[in-house]
Design an enzyme around this catalytic site. Structure first.
Site, PDB file in Angstrom:
ATOM      1  CG  ASP A  12      37.241  37.527  38.692  1.00 13.37           C
ATOM      2  OD1 ASP A  12      37.958  36.531  38.843  1.00 13.37           O
ATOM      3  OD2 ASP A  12      37.645  38.671  38.900  1.00 13.37           O
ATOM      4  CG  HIS A 203      38.190  43.572  38.359  1.00 15.41           C
ATOM      5  ND1 HIS A 203      37.044  42.878  38.048  1.00 15.41           N
ATOM      6  CD2 HIS A 203      39.052  42.656  38.856  1.00 15.41           C
ATOM      7  CE1 HIS A 203      37.207  41.599  38.333  1.00 15.41           C
ATOM      8  NE2 HIS A 203      38.429  41.436  38.829  1.00 15.41           N
ATOM      9  CG  HIS A 205      41.099  40.593  42.828  1.00 13.18           C
ATOM     10  ND1 HIS A 205      40.783  39.258  42.774  1.00 13.18           N
ATOM     11  CD2 HIS A 205      40.709  41.109  41.643  1.00 13.18           C
ATOM     12  CE1 HIS A 205      40.230  38.982  41.604  1.00 13.18           C
ATOM     13  NE2 HIS A 205      40.181  40.095  40.898  1.00 13.18           N
ATOM     14  CB  CYS A 236      43.779  35.769  37.817  1.00 10.83           C
ATOM     15  SG  CYS A 236      44.559  35.325  36.256  1.00 10.83           S
TER      16      CYS A 236
END
Length: 301
Positions: A12, A203, A205, A236
């Protein structure tokens, strides 16, 4: 119960970098991360090189890293072919991702929800009996840049389908950093209650500066597994405005100051973070502790 740090920079983190990172550098950094005490490392993504050119060396990376028996090595896959590639690379776990948002799922993997789930069913049948575990990630679980708020009922529906397919663990992903602590605490508790013994990962951000606050909220809901990326890089490529993951060394530093039990070595993580400018070709990554130093780093008066 100790907190599990799951490092995602090789996948990622690196996937957003424009400069191609040499395969040797990827292998080297994964080998170093393997010695830091993290529980998992997402080493690469077995997707089309056209979609994510940065990870076109997936097999070479996965097959040449040094394995630590205490670390789970994971590969993200998008279809049955990707799962077969991950199996051939001898990884411990594959990560399947579907967005709760229909728009983002189409943008990210060019599939409807029904098509994604049908593909996951084939992958689960193919993997069965191999010893490889499957993690199911629900992306945009807390909001979508195209659709806005996402129904928690819809997210729970996907989690039920994941469990029916036999997923070994579940991840809720705040793909573009739209979640807030109240939302995280309430919904993570609901998911944990439903999933029971099935491990749950958050997960997160830090797109809007709420990443660490959301992590604490997740802990208050009983979550013990968190994805993070050294340097706080990543995002992403198929979501407008997406920016970095929560930063591993910042998370571990915070845990140390708060007296929270974990297994990661902060000094080793900071050392790796300091190497990032030479690896990614830029020094403007979000990590704070690597710039300011630890709280315990005093200066001459």
């Amino acid at each position: 119960m100790p907190i599990h740090i799951q490092e995602v920079i090789p996948r990622d983190g690196f996937q957003m970098e424009k400069k191609f990172i040499p395969t040797e550098d990827k292998i080297n950094i994964i080998n170093k991360i393997s010695r830091t005490g993290v529980s998992k490392i997402e080493v690469t993504s077995f997707v089309s090189p056209k979609a994510v050119p940065q990870l076109s060396d997936a097999e070479e990376v996965a097959k040449n890293i040094e394995r630590n028996k205490d670390v789970t090595y994971v590969g993200l896959v998008a279809n049955l072919r990707g799962a077969e590639r991950a199996m051939n690379a001898d990884l411990d776990e594959i990560n399947l991702v579907m967005s709760a948002s229909a728009s983002h799922n189409k943008k990210n993997v060019n599939k409807t929800h029904e098509e994604s789930l049908e593909g996951f069913s084939k992958i689960a049948a193919h993997i069965k009996g191999s010893g490889i575990k499957i993690n199911g990630t629900v992306a945009t679980a807390f909001g979508c840049p195209f659709e806005g708020a996402i129904s928690e009922k819809a997210v729970m529906g996907f989690i039920r389908k994941y469990i029916d397919l036999g997923m070994d663990s579940i991840t809720l992903a705040d793909t573009t950093g739209m979640a807030n602590p109240s939302q995280i605490k309430r919904f993570a508790a609901e998911v944990k209650d439903y999933a029971g013994e099935i491990p749950l990962t958050l997960h997160l951000h830090d797109t809007r500066g709420m990443g660490l606050a959301n992590l604490i909220a997740g802990m208050e809901a009983g979550v013990t597994r968190f994805d993070s990326a050294i340097g706080g890089i990543g995002g992403c490529p198929f979501a407008p405005g997406a920016s970095g993951n929560i930063c591993t060394e910042d998370v571990v530093h915070m845990f140390g100051e708060m007296g929270i039990s974990h297994t990661a070595d902060l000094d080793q993580l900071i050392s790796i973070s300091k190497e990032l400018p030479d690896i990614i070709g830029r020094s403007d990554y979000p990590g704070q502790v690597v710039k300011a130093g630890k709280v315990s780093d005093l200066h001459e008066f």
